[in-house]
Design a protein around this motif. Structure first.
Motif, PDB file in Angstrom:
ATOM      1  N   SER A   1      32.639  -9.592  63.143  1.00  0.00           N
ATOM      2  CA  SER A   1      33.013 -10.452  64.269  1.00  0.00           C
ATOM      3  C   SER A   1      31.751 -11.129  64.830  1.00  0.00           C
ATOM      4  O   SER A   1      31.843 -12.176  65.527  1.00  0.00           O
ATOM      5  N   ALA A   2      30.798 -10.550  64.755  1.00  0.00           N
ATOM      6  CA  ALA A   2      29.457 -10.987  65.442  1.00  0.00           C
ATOM      7  C   ALA A   2      29.177 -12.263  64.709  1.00  0.00           C
ATOM      8  O   ALA A   2      29.045 -13.422  65.335  1.00  0.00           O
TER       9      ALA A   2
ATOM     10  N   SER B   1      31.985 -15.021  65.325  1.00  0.00           N
ATOM     11  CA  SER B   1      31.890 -15.749  66.612  1.00  0.00           C
ATOM     12  C   SER B   1      30.567 -16.886  66.675  1.00  0.00           C
ATOM     13  O   SER B   1      30.544 -17.715  67.458  1.00  0.00           O
ATOM     14  N   MET B   2      29.724 -16.712  65.804  1.00  0.00           N
ATOM     15  CA  MET B   2      28.612 -17.568  65.634  1.00  0.00           C
ATOM     16  C   MET B   2      28.828 -18.626  64.871  1.00  0.00           C
ATOM     17  O   MET B   2      28.226 -19.780  64.720  1.00  0.00           O
TER      18      MET B   2
ATOM     19  N   TYR C   1      27.143 -14.943  72.172  1.00  0.00           N
ATOM     20  CA  TYR C   1      28.206 -14.484  71.336  1.00  0.00           C
ATOM     21  C   TYR C   1      27.711 -13.369  70.537  1.00  0.00           C
ATOM     22  O   TYR C   1      28.704 -12.382  70.180  1.00  0.00           O
ATOM     23  N   PHE C   2      26.816 -13.416  69.793  1.00  0.00           N
ATOM     24  CA  PHE C   2      26.175 -12.220  68.971  1.00  0.00           C
ATOM     25  C   PHE C   2      25.845 -11.115  69.907  1.00  0.00           C
ATOM     26  O   PHE C   2      26.360 -10.059  69.144  1.00  0.00           O
TER      27      PHE C   2
ATOM     28  N   SER D   1      29.230  -9.542  70.564  1.00  0.00           N
ATOM     29  CA  SER D   1      30.390  -8.948  69.607  1.00  0.00           C
ATOM     30  C   SER D   1      29.196  -7.915  68.829  1.00  0.00           C
ATOM     31  O   SER D   1      29.992  -7.287  67.842  1.00  0.00           O
ATOM     32  N   TRP D   2      28.062  -7.836  69.188  1.00  0.00           N
ATOM     33  CA  TRP D   2      27.212  -6.798  68.298  1.00  0.00           C
ATOM     34  C   TRP D   2      27.271  -5.358  69.189  1.00  0.00           C
ATOM     35  O   TRP D   2      26.787  -5.237  70.294  1.00  0.00           O
ATOM     36  N   PRO D   3      27.864  -4.465  68.422  1.00  0.00           N
ATOM     37  CA  PRO D   3      28.216  -3.193  69.307  1.00  0.00           C
ATOM     38  C   PRO D   3      27.179  -2.402  69.394  1.00  0.00           C
ATOM     39  O   PRO D   3      26.993  -1.278  70.293  1.00  0.00           O
TER      40      PRO D   3
END
Lengths: 307, 247, 326
Positions: free
Chosen positions: A279-280, A283-284, C141-142, C145-147
């Protein structure tokens, strides 16, 4: 992962792409003709959504709220153009960025003042509720299909407007040579106001259409504004055709990328890692896409060459 | 080695038209060499070949012993060509001093110097002072270029060219649009800088040419028909014929 | 006589004195505010180097601010939890030593600026604005969304990093560190702007052809300035995280980039001390109007619009002009 799911994601991407086109078409025209970077375009999107939500609360009619969305956004757009924006046409980019940034602060806070900080919701009308079979065995939301349909109509309308009408000729002339068209006796300030109004109306309409799927809240305009900027940069600033192609490209890449990358990664690593990394990256993805396109073509797909 | 620039048997045809017909001439140290000729004689084609903007069909261009016939324009500039009024353009928000300093910084490759102060009088001051004195703008060194008159702008452009420490300066119509007293002033400036850098002058104003050029070459129909001092050229029959149509 | 220099010195001295008095009158909140002003101005000074002097409108400097913040926060949290950060080529548990944190911040932010600059400087004008914005959004955004490091919520670091045994948890001590950084950054930028490099940079904003024609490669000049600028803004991010002991994606948000530009504009574009005045005004404005209404940004918007449309030159420009008319 099934084919049905993939087709559904494809349609979602298409629907998202058409909405992005409503946003980016106005933005790219305003930049192409007036040379203006309008950060406050996202605020017009928000204003459209809130006007729709307010109208819906009073009259409980989806169709009336759609009407309210683009007319209110257009009115606000025209007022702002006549009072503030027109002073910016001959200013440099920095001034334009600053003033339109300030307009965002102003409108966001004003809307929060009037409507409060809680999100509002719009209901899908009876007619568009539920799903419809699009292919054999594949069902898809009627409302989302409606959005695709509206986007398509507006795209056709814009291409017709720019390609075939007198106004379109003026717009195209304006993109090439601003002095020329005033020399030809076109009332340039009227043209600019009209164009800004059209851009605002499209943004407002997009706000209401998307607001129905998601929620209507302050700050909803900026994420989509930034996507619209990515689109006009990819498509080439000033080009409606570029904006159209890039909108669909970004809509599809974003939607399908977020969906596919985690699933693909699941085949090589454990599901929770795949989900988070995927997902990271997902999104990029569009920003990576934009960087690649700009490296290959610094003025975008259909942009004019830099002098 | 007095010949700074040497042109040998230069030829250029555009289809059936001969623009440069076996041109030979040279620019020597300490001189102003004027190139004159009626319109369409092939002056601009010749200049373009010297600058490397178009390529000759045959012949050689030699700068201080180096054959530059096949080099690109930028490389020729690096080797010491300076051309005024066409490629240079002053930065109007900078002062006169800063404009010349910028050229000096470029020439001496000191643009990665992050610590020397350009406000303090030390940095390259002496060199720039001598240039500004030569072009008669030292008194106005703090004036922004945007406030300069047409003539002063030209002076500044010459200063910028000088800061690049060129082997020769090519001046293209330097007097165009200048008032009479400005022209007199420029003549003084040219006479002074030719001792440092020879000048190849293209100029329509014959009074100017005859008063400051040490040597004059006359180009007619792509061919140099005469070359010599002012008095030699004035009395040359071929030149009179070319200009006046009579002998 | 009030000159730009005097206005600058007066503002530096007053910030310092207010901090000392705040300590004396036991107003720790005020000291935190002053530290915030200083940190924001460092960030904007970094941006001003490329924006004010090179006319490169970066709308993505939050990327460097945020990266500096994340680098510092990650080093600190690993040190706090004694948790392995990397295992190759050597074992590293992070660090809570300020010097090490700052060195890593400078390193990473310079590398990011080198990458972003090398790609973005191929374009110009509005494309440059947009591509810098896009790079910052990419990181934003990284981070969301990077947990591993809190995702959307960010994470807290519990103690400030240490420097030579100073008690950095004490507000005034931390203020001194920030103030010291401000002096260093002001010294560096004024040196650079007035150097031959600075002249070349200022020339690139007007006329690239002219710069090339005297043998200067404008791309390299701009790229070096961009890297320096990114490193400075990164340091500000590192200090900001230390001040709040909290890291979140909002450091990377595009509003942050926009605010940096606003600081520069309010103070006066292309003036070395402009961002300091602008940030001070901004924070004071926020505190003052914020105490009357939570909707103070409406007035901020109006002020920015009026400044751009009617009062170009910002506060410093206005004060200098006012002086002249007297």
């Amino acid at each position: 992962m099934t084919a049905e799911l993939l087709i559904e994601q494809f349609l979602n991407g298409l629907q998202f792409g058409f909405m992005l086109f409503l946003m980016s078409a106005g933005l790219t025209l305003i930049f192409g003709v007036m040379g203006l970077i309008n950060l406050a375009h996202g605020s017009l999107y928000m204003i459209g959504a809130f006007s729709a939500a307010a109208t819906f609360a009073f009259f409980n009619s989806f169709w009336l709220s759609l009407l309210a969305s683009f007319s209110c956004a257009a009115i606000v757009g025209i007022v702002v153009e006549k009072t503030i924006i027109r002073k910016l046409y001959n200013r440099d980019h920095l001034d334009q960025v600053l003033v339109t940034f300030a307009l965002i602060l102003f409108f966001s806070e004003l809307v929060r003042w009037i409507f409060g900080a809680f999100p509002l919701y719009l209901d899908v009308p009876e007619l568009l509720n539920g799903s419809i079979e699009v292919f054999s065995g594949i069902y898809y939301s009627k409302y989302r299909l409606f959005i695709i349909f509206v986007g398509l109509i507006i795209a056709v309308f814009l291409f017709f407007l720019i390609g075939k009408t007198n106004l379109g000729i003026q717009i195209r002339a304006g993109q090439h040579d601003r002095e020329m068209i005033s020399a030809l006796g076109v009332d340039i300030s009227k043209l600019y106001t009209l164009l800004f109004g059209i851009g605002a109306a499209l943004a407002g309409l997009a706000g209401a259409l998307i607001g129905t799927i998601q929620s209507v809240e302050v700050g909803m305009g900026e994420p989509i504004l930034i996507l619209a900027f990515v689109i006009i940069v990819i498509g080439g600033i000033g080009s409606i055709k570029g904006a159209f192609i890039a909108s669909l490209l970004v809509g599809l890449v974003d939607t399908i990328g977020r969906f596919l990358i985690p699933s693909v990664l699941q085949t090589v690593t454990n599901p929770s890692d795949a989900m988070s990394v995927g997902s990271a990256i997902g999104s990029m993805l569009i920003y990576i896409l934009m960087a690649i396109i700009l490296i290959l073509k610094p003025t975008g797909l259909y942009g004019k060459q830099l002098s | 080695m007095n010949k700074i620039l040497k042109i040998v048997n230069l030829k250029k045809n555009f289809g059936a038209i001969t623009a440069s017909n076996d041109i030979n001439f040279c620019l020597e140290k300490g001189e102003i060499h004027a190139l004159i000729g009626p319109n369409g004689a092939g002056k601009s084609t010749l200049i373009k070949q010297i600058m490397g903007e178009i390529k000759q069909d045959s012949g050689e261009i030699i700068l201080s012993g180096i054959n530059i016939s096949n080099l690109k324009t930028e490389d020729r500039i690096h080797l010491g060509f300076a051309r005024s009024f066409q490629i240079t353009d002053v930065i109007s928000d900078f002062t006169i001093f800063q404009n010349v300093l910028l050229a000096k910084i470029g020439k001496e490759k000191t643009f990665y110097n992050f610590y020397s102060s350009i406000d303090s009088s030390e940095f390259a001051l002496e060199q720039i002072k001598s240039i500004l004195l030569k072009i008669d703008l030292w008194d106005k060194k703090e004036t922004p270029a945007s406030l300069l008159s047409h003539g002063e702008r030209r002076q500044l452009e010459i200063g910028i060219a000088l800061a690049l420490d060129p082997k020769l300066i090519l001046l293209d119509e330097p007097m165009a649009g200048l008032s009479l007293d400005k022209i007199e002033k420029m003549k003084v400036i040219f006479n002074q800088i030719k001792n440092d850098v020879p000048i190849l002058l293209i100029e329509h104003n014959m009074d100017v040419v005859f008063s400051i050029a040490n040597r004059i070459s006359v180009l007619v129909n792509g061919k140099i028909i005469a070359s010599g001092s002012s008095s030699e050229i004035k009395s040359n029959l071929d030149v009179r014929k070319a200009y006046l149509g009579t002998a | 006589m009030m000159s730009e220099k005097n206005i600058s010195y007066i503002s530096l001295v007053s910030i310092f004195l207010i901090a000392i008095f705040s300590e004396y009158f036991n107003e720790p909140y005020l000291i935190t505010l002053l530290s915030r002003i200083i940190i924001f101005s460092i960030a904007a000074i970094g941006l001003n180097l490329v924006l004010g002097f090179g006319n490169l409108i970066s709308f993505g400097h939050a990327a460097f601010f945020g990266l500096g913040g994340y680098v510092s926060g990650i080093l600190a949290i690993h040190a706090f939890n004694s948790e392995l950060l990397i295992s190759w080529p050597f074992l590293f548990n992070g660090s809570n030593n300020s010097i090490i944190i700052w060195l890593f911040t400078i390193l990473f932010c310079s590398l990011l600026a080198l990458l972003v600059g090398a790609l973005s400087l191929r374009t110009s004008g509005v494309y440059f604005i947009m591509i810098t914005l896009a790079f910052a959004q990419m990181l934003y955004y990284f981070a969301i969304s990077w947990p591993s490091y809190g995702g959307e919520d960010g994470f807290s670091i519990y103690v400030r990093s240490t420097l030579f045994g100073i008690n950095t948890m004490k507000g005034l001590n931390f203020f001194f560190i920030c103030f010291f950084w401000l002096l260093i950054i002001l010294f560096i930028t004024s040196k650079v702007v007035n150097s031959p490099f600075g002249l070349a940079l200022r020339a690139t904003r007007f006329n690239l052809t002219r710069v090339r024609s005297v043998g200067i490669n404008p791309f390299r000049i701009q790229l070096i300035a961009f890297v320096l600028s990114g490193a400075i803004t990164g340091i500000a991010g590192s200090l900001y995280v230390d001040l709040n002991r909290f890291v979140s994606p909002s450091l990377l948000s595009w509003q942050m980039s926009g605010e940096f530009i606003v600081f520069i504009l309010i103070g006066g574009l292309g003036r070395i001390y402009g961002p300091l005045i602008g940030a001070a005004f901004f924070v004071a404005f926020e505190q003052f109007f914020g105490s009357y209404t939570e909707h103070w940004q409406i007035f901020l918007g109006i002020i920015i619009i009026s400044t751009v449309l009617f009062a170009k030159g910002g506060i410093i420009g206005f004060m200098l002009k006012y002086q002249k008319n007297e």
